[in-house]
Design an enzyme around this catalytic site. Structure first.
Site, short mmCIF file in Angstrom:
data_model
loop_
_atom_site.label_atom_id
_atom_site.label_comp_id
_atom_site.label_asym_id
_atom_site.label_seq_id
_atom_site.Cartn_x
_atom_site.Cartn_y
_atom_site.Cartn_z
N GLU A 24 9.85 16.47 14.94
CA GLU A 24 10.33 16.47 13.44
C GLU A 24 9.64 17.39 12.49
OE1 GLU A 24 8.97 12.69 11.43
OE2 GLU A 24 11.10 12.38 10.81
N LYS A 56 0.91 -1.30 0.20
CA LYS A 56 -0.05 0.01 0.04
C LYS A 56 0.77 1.26 0.02
CE LYS A 56 -1.76 2.85 2.67
NZ LYS A 56 -1.56 4.13 2.05
N CYS A 85 13.53 10.64 6.63
CA CYS A 85 13.58 10.35 7.94
C CYS A 85 14.65 10.31 8.72
CB CYS A 85 13.12 8.92 8.09
SG CYS A 85 14.11 7.65 7.04
N GLU A 116 9.37 1.59 10.92
CA GLU A 116 10.66 2.36 10.71
C GLU A 116 9.91 3.81 10.80
OE1 GLU A 116 13.49 1.54 10.28
OE2 GLU A 116 13.21 -0.36 9.89
#
Ligand code: NAD
Length: 498
Positions: free
Chosen positions: A392, A181, A290, A256
């Site tokens: 973040e 997906k 990331c 992750e």
């Protein structure tokens, strides 16, 4: 391949055939750099998701893929690597149009994707079990590694094909079947991967690709009782939901997640290299990475020179048209991401962090004026307590923080909820390795911003998730260990003596 660069209406890959969503629904997918309509993407319904999982289940349970000779599976994965390599140019351009990243970045990713498939093609025949010391003299004890089953692979939008490959390649290598997906905004290269898989000889149902615009498709996949394992890459917030949902059915999960990774620059670093590396570490992929080294911690003795050079070099970066080979910082992929970056820059200013560079969208860029989404490389002089240094942002926004001692640098690096990656810049090999040992992140790169390669495990400590991708150990995450014990005594055993 003529349809690839300008796809119009895409379909779902279910059980080896391409089909429209069962209710005919679709959504618009736009180029973030221009706002142009790229494709109408099939909007999978719950029934479509069930069909995709059902076909993956059937393809797993019939055993053909799972028990196929490993060398044959390896050849199919090599073929996928070869086809991706042959189409790298088209795939890179498609990725650029879907995601907005600079073409130079996308080309590097395609070559890394080929390497990833080749690595796991090789790993297919090295998925060894063990021969164990027998617990009794009359026993033979071994382990075999059997595929984990049906894998739901959920990927974000920042490296669409790369991150899909990090999951699909080891899962197929291990003998699993997959429902992939992609993220709603960047589905196009995952669809191409589905085509490549079929062409390479992946049997029907072994790789399914479902697309959809909402968050519910991922959630359905995670809760689906016929899925054995979820391999998820995305934000920490969604990762928590995934872990909680998967726990209900005790699915295997790898996560992750996000990061706020530091570059640590010591007085004894080579200044030019540290500046160039730190700059790449935050601004590649427009900071939408990331492992973006978004916190740049610099020792006091080199701080002023570092900042001056960092700002000067950052100003030279070419921001703009992602399809221009000279562009280094492309578009921001999502409108809400663009708004989030702006909001964080406002927060940084309101908190008293000093703007060294950027802090705004470029106002002189033709594409930005024309509905494209861009953000200028931005740097704040900050304290590690500022929100811009803790949360973040996922954009081209660096925070520079000054430190005095090695111990302080390690403490600052670890003063974060995240633990994904770090770079250390020092010519003192003892110090660099001492610091590497002290930092609680899944990866530490010494004197380089590059640390992600097939064969090198990649993943997080703390809120950056659990499990590792890209390593040989990743194969284990797609297998179950089965212990096989054989009685080899001459005299048949009779435990109850009856
Ligand atoms: P996101 O968490 O919003 O979405 C990731 C994927 O999960 C998408 O495909 C999305 O549709 C799907 N999803 C959304 N809600 C879901 C739910 N409830 N259940 C299951 N799936 C769901 O993340 P994003 O904004 O697409 O990606 C950016 C994030 O990804 C950043 O935090 C970044 O750090 C992280 N990331 C991590 C790595 C890594 O390897 N650690 C790599 C790239 C990106």
């Amino acid at each position: 391949m003529t349809t690839m660069a300008t796809p119009t209406r895409t379909q779902l890959l279910i059980g080896g055939s391409w089909q429209d969503a069962s209710d005919g629904a679709f959504y618009d997918d736009r180029n973030p750099a221009t706002g142009a309509l790229l494709a109408e993407v099939a909007q999978a319904s719950r029934a479509d998701l069930d069909a995709a999982v059902g076909s993956a289940r059937k393809a797993f349970d019939n055993g053909k893929w799972a028990t196929m000779a490993a060398s044959r599976r390896a050849k199919i994965l090599y073929k996928m690597a070869q086809l991706i390599g042959e189409r790298a140019k088209d795939l890179a351009l498609l990725e650029v149009r879907d995601n907005g990243k600079a073409i130079s970045t996308a080309k590097g990713e395609m070559s890394a994707i080929v390497d990833c498939f080749e690595f796991y093609a090789g790993a297919t025949t090295k998925n060894f079990g063990e021969s164990l010391p027998p617990p009794l003299p009359t026993y033979l004890a071994t382990t075999v590694r059997e595929p984990a089953g049906v894998v739901g692979a959920i990927v974000p939008w920042n490296f669409p094909l790369l991150l899909a490959s990090w999951k699909v390649a080891p899962a197929l290598a291990a003998g699993c079947t997959v429902v992939l997906k992609p993220a709603p905004s960047t589905p196009l290269t995952a669809i191409e991967l589905g085509k490549i898989a079929l062409e390479a000889g992946v049997p029907e149902g072994v790789l399914n690709v479902v697309t959809g615009s909402g968050r519910e498709l991922g959630a359905w996949l995670v809760e689906h009782p016929a899925v054995d394992k979820i391999a998820f890459t995305g934000s920490t917030a969604t990762g928590r939901l995934v872990a909680a949902s998967a726990a209900q059915s005790l699915k295997r999960v790898t996560l992750e997640l996000g990061g706020k990774s530091p570059s640590l620059v010591f007085d004894d670093a080579i200044l030019d290299a540290a500046v160039a590396g730190a700059l790449y570490g935050i601004y590649y992929n427009a900071g939408q990475a990331c492992d973006a080294r978004s916190r740049i911690l610099v020792q006091a003795g080199i701080y002023d020179d570092f900042v001056a050079s960092f700002v000067e070099k950052s100003r030279k970066l070419k921001v703009g048209n992602p399809e221009d080979p000279a562009t280094q910082v492309g578009a921001i992929t999502l409108r809400e991401q663009h708004e989030k970056i702006k909001a964080y820059c406002d927060i940084g200013i309101a908190e008293g962090a000093k703007v060294l560079l950027g802090g705004r969208a470029p106002d002189d860029l033709e594409q930005a004026l024309n509905d494209g989404m861009f953000w200028s490389p931005t740097a704040f002089e900050a304290s590690n307590d500022h929100r811009v240094a803790r949360e973040e942002i996922f954009g081209p926004v660096a925070t520079l923080v000054r430190f005095e001692t090695e111990a302080e640098a390690v403490a600052l690096a670890n003063d974060s909820d995240y633990g994904l990656s770090a770079s250390v810049w020092s010519q003192n090999i003892g110090r660099a390795n001492r610091v590497a040992r002290g930092i609680r992140t899944g990866t530490v790169a010494i004197n380089t911003p590059y640390a992600i390669f097939p064969g090198i495990p990649f993943g997080g400590f703390k809120h950056s998730g659990y499990g590792r991708e890209l390593g040989m150990e990743t194969m284990r995450a797609y297998t179950e260990t089965k212990s096989v014990l054989t009685f080899i005594g001459e005299k048949p055993m009779n435990p109850f003596g009856v």
